[in-house]
Design a protein around this motif. Structure first.
Motif, PDB file in Angstrom:
ATOM      1  N   GLU A 159       0.825  -1.204   0.000  1.00  0.00           N
ATOM      2  CA  GLU A 159       0.000   0.000   0.000  1.00  0.00           C
ATOM      3  C   GLU A 159       0.859   1.254   0.000  1.00  0.00           C
ATOM      4  O   GLU A 159       0.557   2.237  -0.693  1.00  0.00           O
ATOM      5  CB  GLU A 159      -0.922  -0.008   1.220  1.00  0.00           C
ATOM      6  CG  GLU A 159      -1.848   1.194   1.287  1.00  0.00           C
ATOM      7  CD  GLU A 159      -2.763   1.144   2.494  1.00  0.00           C
ATOM      8  OE1 GLU A 159      -3.279   2.203   2.891  1.00  0.00           O
ATOM      9  OE2 GLU A 159      -2.958   0.043   3.047  1.00  0.00           O
ATOM     10  N   ALA A 199     -13.211   2.252  -9.368  1.00  0.00           N
ATOM     11  CA  ALA A 199     -12.687   1.327  -8.356  1.00  0.00           C
ATOM     12  C   ALA A 199     -13.833   0.517  -7.766  1.00  0.00           C
ATOM     13  O   ALA A 199     -14.991   0.956  -7.735  1.00  0.00           O
ATOM     14  CB  ALA A 199     -11.960   2.095  -7.255  1.00  0.00           C
ATOM     15  N   THR A 202     -15.438  -2.084  -1.229  1.00  0.00           N
ATOM     16  CA  THR A 202     -16.314  -2.912  -0.402  1.00  0.00           C
ATOM     17  C   THR A 202     -15.999  -2.691   1.073  1.00  0.00           C
ATOM     18  O   THR A 202     -14.821  -2.640   1.463  1.00  0.00           O
ATOM     19  CB  THR A 202     -16.149  -4.402  -0.735  1.00  0.00           C
ATOM     20  OG1 THR A 202     -16.339  -4.593  -2.138  1.00  0.00           O
ATOM     21  CG2 THR A 202     -17.160  -5.249   0.024  1.00  0.00           C
ATOM     22  N   GLN A 218     -21.104  -2.476  -0.794  1.00  0.00           N
ATOM     23  CA  GLN A 218     -20.292  -1.991  -1.911  1.00  0.00           C
ATOM     24  C   GLN A 218     -20.646  -0.537  -2.183  1.00  0.00           C
ATOM     25  O   GLN A 218     -21.796  -0.198  -2.461  1.00  0.00           O
ATOM     26  CB  GLN A 218     -20.514  -2.836  -3.165  1.00  0.00           C
ATOM     27  CG  GLN A 218     -19.576  -2.423  -4.312  1.00  0.00           C
ATOM     28  CD  GLN A 218     -19.561  -3.452  -5.423  1.00  0.00           C
ATOM     29  OE1 GLN A 218     -19.709  -4.641  -5.180  1.00  0.00           O
ATOM     30  NE2 GLN A 218     -19.385  -3.000  -6.652  1.00  0.00           N
ATOM     31  N   VAL A 244     -11.948  -2.766   1.531  1.00  0.00           N
ATOM     32  CA  VAL A 244     -11.242  -3.426   0.422  1.00  0.00           C
ATOM     33  C   VAL A 244     -11.413  -2.570  -0.820  1.00  0.00           C
ATOM     34  O   VAL A 244     -12.551  -2.272  -1.229  1.00  0.00           O
ATOM     35  CB  VAL A 244     -11.787  -4.842   0.169  1.00  0.00           C
ATOM     36  CG1 VAL A 244     -11.019  -5.504  -0.973  1.00  0.00           C
ATOM     37  CG2 VAL A 244     -11.696  -5.691   1.430  1.00  0.00           C
ATOM     38  N   ILE A 245     -10.283  -2.166  -1.423  1.00  0.00           N
ATOM     39  CA  ILE A 245     -10.298  -1.325  -2.626  1.00  0.00           C
ATOM     40  C   ILE A 245      -9.559  -2.055  -3.738  1.00  0.00           C
ATOM     41  O   ILE A 245      -8.406  -2.470  -3.566  1.00  0.00           O
ATOM     42  CB  ILE A 245      -9.635   0.041  -2.366  1.00  0.00           C
ATOM     43  CG1 ILE A 245     -10.291   0.741  -1.174  1.00  0.00           C
ATOM     44  CG2 ILE A 245      -9.706   0.917  -3.610  1.00  0.00           C
ATOM     45  CD1 ILE A 245      -9.576   2.010  -0.757  1.00  0.00           C
ATOM     46  N   GLU A 246     -10.214  -2.186  -4.888  1.00  0.00           N
ATOM     47  CA  GLU A 246      -9.601  -2.808  -6.061  1.00  0.00           C
ATOM     48  C   GLU A 246      -9.678  -1.821  -7.223  1.00  0.00           C
ATOM     49  O   GLU A 246     -10.766  -1.381  -7.605  1.00  0.00           O
ATOM     50  CB  GLU A 246     -10.324  -4.102  -6.428  1.00  0.00           C
ATOM     51  CG  GLU A 246     -10.219  -5.170  -5.347  1.00  0.00           C
ATOM     52  CD  GLU A 246     -11.012  -6.413  -5.664  1.00  0.00           C
ATOM     53  OE1 GLU A 246     -10.398  -7.426  -6.057  1.00  0.00           O
ATOM     54  OE2 GLU A 246     -12.254  -6.359  -5.521  1.00  0.00           O
ATOM     55  N   LYS A 250      -4.852  -3.499  -8.925  1.00  0.00           N
ATOM     56  CA  LYS A 250      -4.232  -3.565  -7.598  1.00  0.00           C
ATOM     57  C   LYS A 250      -5.326  -3.675  -6.537  1.00  0.00           C
ATOM     58  O   LYS A 250      -6.493  -3.365  -6.771  1.00  0.00           O
ATOM     59  CB  LYS A 250      -3.376  -2.320  -7.338  1.00  0.00           C
ATOM     60  CG  LYS A 250      -2.303  -2.071  -8.395  1.00  0.00           C
ATOM     61  CD  LYS A 250      -1.248  -3.172  -8.400  1.00  0.00           C
ATOM     62  CE  LYS A 250      -0.139  -2.838  -9.408  1.00  0.00           C
ATOM     63  NZ  LYS A 250       0.891  -3.905  -9.427  1.00  0.00           N
ATOM     64  N   ARG A 251      -4.915  -4.095  -5.356  1.00  0.00           N
ATOM     65  CA  ARG A 251      -5.873  -4.288  -4.259  1.00  0.00           C
ATOM     66  C   ARG A 251      -5.212  -3.906  -2.936  1.00  0.00           C
ATOM     67  O   ARG A 251      -4.064  -4.296  -2.663  1.00  0.00           O
ATOM     68  CB  ARG A 251      -6.310  -5.755  -4.204  1.00  0.00           C
ATOM     69  CG  ARG A 251      -7.187  -6.130  -3.006  1.00  0.00           C
ATOM     70  CD  ARG A 251      -7.360  -7.632  -2.966  1.00  0.00           C
ATOM     71  NE  ARG A 251      -8.070  -8.098  -1.768  1.00  0.00           N
ATOM     72  CZ  ARG A 251      -9.354  -8.426  -1.728  1.00  0.00           C
ATOM     73  NH1 ARG A 251     -10.080  -8.362  -2.840  1.00  0.00           N
ATOM     74  NH2 ARG A 251      -9.917  -8.833  -0.606  1.00  0.00           N
ATOM     75  N   GLU A 253      -6.239  -3.407   1.442  1.00  0.00           N
ATOM     76  CA  GLU A 253      -7.199  -3.669   2.496  1.00  0.00           C
ATOM     77  C   GLU A 253      -6.803  -2.878   3.740  1.00  0.00           C
ATOM     78  O   GLU A 253      -5.624  -2.755   4.053  1.00  0.00           O
ATOM     79  CB  GLU A 253      -7.254  -5.160   2.841  1.00  0.00           C
ATOM     80  CG  GLU A 253      -7.708  -6.052   1.706  1.00  0.00           C
ATOM     81  CD  GLU A 253      -7.755  -7.521   2.114  1.00  0.00           C
ATOM     82  OE1 GLU A 253      -7.530  -7.805   3.318  1.00  0.00           O
ATOM     83  OE2 GLU A 253      -8.008  -8.379   1.245  1.00  0.00           O
TER      84      GLU A 253
END
Length: 263
Positions: A159, A199, A202, A218, A244-246, A250-251, A253
């Motif tokens: 991150e 993006a 969630t 969401q 949680v960001i995608e 990339k992801r 948490e």
């Protein structure tokens, strides 16, 4: 209302009702029945509406009925002897009263944590940062737990390399209640301070120790870099929110401890 308010407020009502019924000349037996039943039934309706757990309901019922029983026994003993009460029964009443106070305090702390003003006096970091001291459940100490810690540290490192800026709005003002809708907003920018679009965001809400979870929420994009959503949280106390960001393949948490207050 908090657990301490309903528990000790109801106990005070039991005492006042018992005294008032005695002044009206009602028989001691019925004084005990009515003074114990009225607050218990009233709290039962409140518990159904508020969604209190069985453990919280049980301690209320036990304290209310025990208080009414003790008051009736003491009043009966006094009317039979016509003399001042011996110091031993008084000591027992004080002992069990203190025991009820201590038990109620422990239940309140386990579900909602130490009140902020108390935490600021006994916890050094609480003066500058919010400290959540509710029961966090059982944590395993084994190879799997160590692996999870390593994965978490790697996630934090990834991150930092991405340089995304994440701002959550609304987590500090969460209110409990099935009819209460809490609006949440997340703002997302990249390393160059530009809004990040499309993006997948969630939010997962659960109790510490995963003893109670809510359906995932969401967030929807309403303008570039800004995502909104609403959620209802049934109970007060300490909760954990997992973000949680995608985006861009990339992801990341993040987990936040939040305190939900009564609406």
């Amino acid at each position: 209302m908090s657990l301490l308010e309903t528990l000790f407020g109801g106990t005070v009502i039991v005492v006042i009702l018992h005294w008032l019924l005695g002044r009206l000349g009602l028989a001691n037996y019925w004084r005990g029945v009515i003074s114990g039943a009225v607050p218990t039934i009233a709290y039962a309706f409140y518990a159904v509406i508020n969604g209190d757990g069985l453990d919280v309901i049980a301690i209320h019922v036990a304290i209310f009925l025990a208080t009414a029983t003790v008051l009736s026994l003491l009043a009966s003993d006094k009317s039979n002897t016509g003399k001042r009460m011996h110091w031993v029964p008084k000591a027992l009443v004080v002992f069990f009263g203190l025991l009820a106070v201590i038990d109620g305090t422990f239940v309140s702390i386990s579900t909602q944590g130490v009140p902020p003003w108390v935490a600021s006096m006994i916890m050094p970091r609480a003066k500058d940062h919010p400290v959540y001291s509710g029961f966090s459940g059982v944590t395993e100490h084994n190879d799997q737990a160590a692996k999870a810690v390593n994965e978490h540290l790697k996630m934090l490192s990834d991150e930092q390399q991405l340089g995304w800026e994440v701002e959550m709005i609304g987590l500090n003002t969460l209110k409990a209640g099935s009819a209460t809708s809490n609006k949440l907003t997340m703002r997302l920018h990249d390393r160059q301070k530009q809004p990040m679009q499309n993006a997948v965001v969630t939010l997962n809400f659960f109790r510490p120790g995963y003893v109670q979870t809510l359906p995932p929420l969401q967030l929807q994009q309403n303008k570039p870099g800004e995502y909104d959503g609403s959620i209802s949280i049934p109970d007060t106390g300490s909760w954990v929110v997992k973000l949680v960001i995608e985006a861009d393949g990339k992801r990341i948490e993040r987990e936040h401890d939040v305190s939900v207050t009564a609406s």
